[in-house]
Motif scaffolding. Sequence first.
Motif, PDB file in Angstrom:
ATOM      1  N   UNK A   1       1.332  -5.543  10.225  1.00  0.00           N
ATOM      2  CA  UNK A   1       0.925  -4.641   9.142  1.00  0.00           C
ATOM      3  C   UNK A   1       0.597  -5.465   7.904  1.00  0.00           C
ATOM      4  N   UNK A   2      -0.618  -5.267   7.368  1.00  0.00           N
ATOM      5  CA  UNK A   2      -1.098  -6.018   6.209  1.00  0.00           C
ATOM      6  C   UNK A   2      -1.778  -5.083   5.208  1.00  0.00           C
ATOM      7  N   UNK A   3      -2.024  -5.595   4.006  1.00  0.00           N
ATOM      8  CA  UNK A   3      -2.851  -4.895   3.025  1.00  0.00           C
ATOM      9  C   UNK A   3      -2.213  -3.687   2.369  1.00  0.00           C
ATOM     10  N   UNK A   4      -0.900  -3.619   2.358  1.00  0.00           N
ATOM     11  CA  UNK A   4      -0.220  -2.514   1.686  1.00  0.00           C
ATOM     12  C   UNK A   4       0.223  -2.950   0.288  1.00  0.00           C
TER      13      UNK A   4
ATOM     14  N   UNK B   1       7.083   5.350  10.063  1.00  0.00           N
ATOM     15  CA  UNK B   1       6.511   4.471   9.056  1.00  0.00           C
ATOM     16  C   UNK B   1       6.816   3.028   9.443  1.00  0.00           C
ATOM     17  N   UNK B   2       5.893   2.119   9.127  1.00  0.00           N
ATOM     18  CA  UNK B   2       6.091   0.693   9.387  1.00  0.00           C
ATOM     19  C   UNK B   2       5.888  -0.068   8.082  1.00  0.00           C
ATOM     20  N   UNK B   3       6.814  -0.937   7.719  1.00  0.00           N
ATOM     21  CA  UNK B   3       6.678  -1.698   6.471  1.00  0.00           C
ATOM     22  C   UNK B   3       5.674  -2.844   6.601  1.00  0.00           C
TER      23      UNK B   3
ATOM     24  N   UNK C   1       6.123  -1.997  -1.654  1.00  0.00           N
ATOM     25  CA  UNK C   1       6.926  -0.797  -1.420  1.00  0.00           C
ATOM     26  C   UNK C   1       6.253   0.252  -0.547  1.00  0.00           C
ATOM     27  N   UNK C   2       4.966   0.100  -0.284  1.00  0.00           N
ATOM     28  CA  UNK C   2       4.221   1.062   0.528  1.00  0.00           C
ATOM     29  C   UNK C   2       4.492   0.806   2.013  1.00  0.00           C
ATOM     30  N   UNK C   3       4.465   1.860   2.824  1.00  0.00           N
ATOM     31  CA  UNK C   3       4.634   1.735   4.273  1.00  0.00           C
ATOM     32  C   UNK C   3       3.438   2.368   4.972  1.00  0.00           C
ATOM     33  N   UNK C   4       3.138   1.856   6.154  1.00  0.00           N
ATOM     34  CA  UNK C   4       2.022   2.355   6.951  1.00  0.00           C
ATOM     35  C   UNK C   4       2.491   3.546   7.782  1.00  0.00           C
ATOM     36  N   UNK C   5       1.810   4.669   7.652  1.00  0.00           N
ATOM     37  CA  UNK C   5       2.148   5.862   8.431  1.00  0.00           C
ATOM     38  C   UNK C   5       1.558   5.753   9.836  1.00  0.00           C
ATOM     39  N   UNK C   6       2.364   6.034  10.833  1.00  0.00           N
ATOM     40  CA  UNK C   6       1.900   6.152  12.219  1.00  0.00           C
ATOM     41  C   UNK C   6       1.819   7.638  12.500  1.00  0.00           C
ATOM     42  N   UNK C   7       0.624   8.096  12.842  1.00  0.00           N
ATOM     43  CA  UNK C   7       0.368   9.532  12.934  1.00  0.00           C
ATOM     44  C   UNK C   7       0.208  10.025  14.371  1.00  0.00           C
ATOM     45  N   UNK C   8       0.441  11.308  14.538  1.00  0.00           N
ATOM     46  CA  UNK C   8       0.326  11.950  15.846  1.00  0.00           C
ATOM     47  C   UNK C   8      -1.117  11.951  16.342  1.00  0.00           C
ATOM     48  N   UNK C   9      -2.059  12.116  15.418  1.00  0.00           N
ATOM     49  CA  UNK C   9      -3.495  12.124  15.741  1.00  0.00           C
ATOM     50  C   UNK C   9      -4.202  11.090  14.867  1.00  0.00           C
TER      51      UNK C   9
END
Length: 116
Positions: free
Chosen positions: A35-38, A59-61, A41-49
């Motif tokens: 995971x890059x470019x956040x 969420x992934x940091x 303190x922001x986390x990457x959301x992993x979504x159902x769609x």
Amino acid sequence: MPTFRLAACGLFAALAAFAPAAGCAEADGPDFYRVVGLRPGEKLALRERPQEGGRVMAFAPAGARLRNLGRTSGGLSFSEWERASPARRAAARRTMWRLVEHRRVAGWARAVHLAE
């Protein structure tokens, strides 16, 4: 023989259930992404769609290692990518999603935040 045919049909049906959905494709690539470019303190959301309105599954940091599950949605086809300008490639990357897994939870992540 009838038992074998039933088992074969059952196996085929099970495999068909895992076929890519419309608008998605099988993709080669690395086994894992980072995971890059956040922002801090922001986390990457992993979504159902593979869309912003999709339910968040996890969420992934920043810096997290995500397993590539080999599917993509959006972006350009390989032949389109080969012909595209650098600007078009960058724009397409912002619309692409990848199916990944983080801590045993699968979800769609925006490809712009994934690096090999």
